[in-house]
Design a protein around this motif. Structure first.
Motif: not given
Length: 321
Positions: A3-4, A53, A56, A92
């Motif tokens: 996860r970022p 992401e 997202t 992204p």
């Protein structure tokens, strides 16, 4: 996939501050607002927002298309791309998952944007006739005329100073624009009527340097230039004074002078290249969007006139006695 790491909005602010001077304030202000909206959505949906992401962002597009225009979504994706590029992070928005979400959005909702009402010469004449013989009226008349003659965007009008006007008041140097971020500038010429309105405004306001168009408060001249929102309000107020209906007034914007002038130039037969040079357009597609209403109307008028002439030529000749 890891996860970022969550990043506070301070990092975005630092990125924008770092870009000051390289981008216009309006551009950075728009990016800031778009990133803030994305951040709020991510917080409500418990998603990390920067770095973002692709999944997202795709979910964000699917959700936003329910209430937002395609153009708004595109602006926000541009802001996300900008933030990641400026942070030297992978972009992204280029991911296939985001591209597919955008295609879904375009198929779901029309991408056609509503165009502002063009402030053509007819409407301009009505507005000028309705301007009061006051300092405010002088300013508004000069602003409308200069905007029409120069085909300036509201942001370009806000940048103009007395120093940008030629000594004989017959031309203006537009120093910078959306399509000219490096400030090469373009020369725009003023009609005799516009020159007269401009001279009346400058003389009555006793302005010799600084912003060409500035605010007025209780009849007093402000040292600050008009902003783009204030120019939009001036145009709408002029429309109300001229007796335009509510729908027309609502359709007016700070771009109305630019749109109307381009439409008038097309109707009188000026070629596309000439209009592009006059208004500083780089893309024929963008210009075509501006003048399409006038172009379509003109084509239909010519068609109807031609059909009428043909029908008259087919009328039976009267019998001689």
């Amino acid at each position: 996939m890891n996860r970022p790491v969550s990043v506070s909005s301070d990092r975005i602010e630092k990125l924008l501050v770092r870009c000051a001077g390289a981008y216009s304030q309006n551009t950075l202000r728009g990016y800031r607002n778009d990133l803030l909206q994305f951040q709020k959505w991510c917080a409500a949906n418990e998603n990390e927002w920067f770095p973002a992401e692709p999944a997202t962002i795709a979910a964000y597009v699917d959700d936003e298309v329910e209430t937002k225009a395609i153009a708004t979504i595109k602006h926000r994706l541009d802001a996300l791309r900008f933030a990641h590029v400026m942070a030297d992070l992978p972009c992204p928005t280029d991911h296939s998952e985001v591209r597919l979400a955008v295609r879904r959005a375009r198929r779901k909702k029309s991408v056609r944007q509503k165009q502002a009402l063009g402030l053509t010469s007819d409407i301009l004449g009505k507005m000028l006739d309705a301007c009061p013989d006051t300092l405010l009226g002088r300013r508004d008349a000069a602003l409308l005329c200069v905007g029409y003659d120069t085909l300036c965007r509201s942001s370009e009008l806000a940048l103009l100073t007395v120093e940008h006007v030629s000594s004989c008041r017959s031309s203006v140097l537009v120093p910078r624009s959306k399509s000219d971020p490096h400030g090469e500038g373009r020369i725009a010429y003023l009609s005799k009527e516009t020159t007269a309105h401009l001279e009346h405004w400058l003389a009555q306001a006793k302005i010799e340097e600084g912003p060409l168009f500035c605010g007025l408060h209780t009849g007093k001249i402000s040292e600050r230039a008009l902003t783009t929102p204030s120019i939009r309000r001036i145009v709408k107020r002029a429309g109300v004074r001229a007796g335009l209906n509510d729908v027309e007034v609502k359709s007016l914007s700070g771009h109305s002078m630019r749109i109307g002038a381009a439409q008038d130039m097309m109707v009188v037969g000026i070629d596309t290249l000439g209009i592009m040079q006059a208004g500083g357009w780089k893309s024929k597609n963008v210009l075509a969007r501006y003048v399409e209403n006038a172009a379509s109307s003109r084509l239909h008028q010519r068609r109807w006139q031609r059909l009428l002439e043909m029908s008259k030529s087919r009328l039976p000749m009267p019998h001689s006695c």
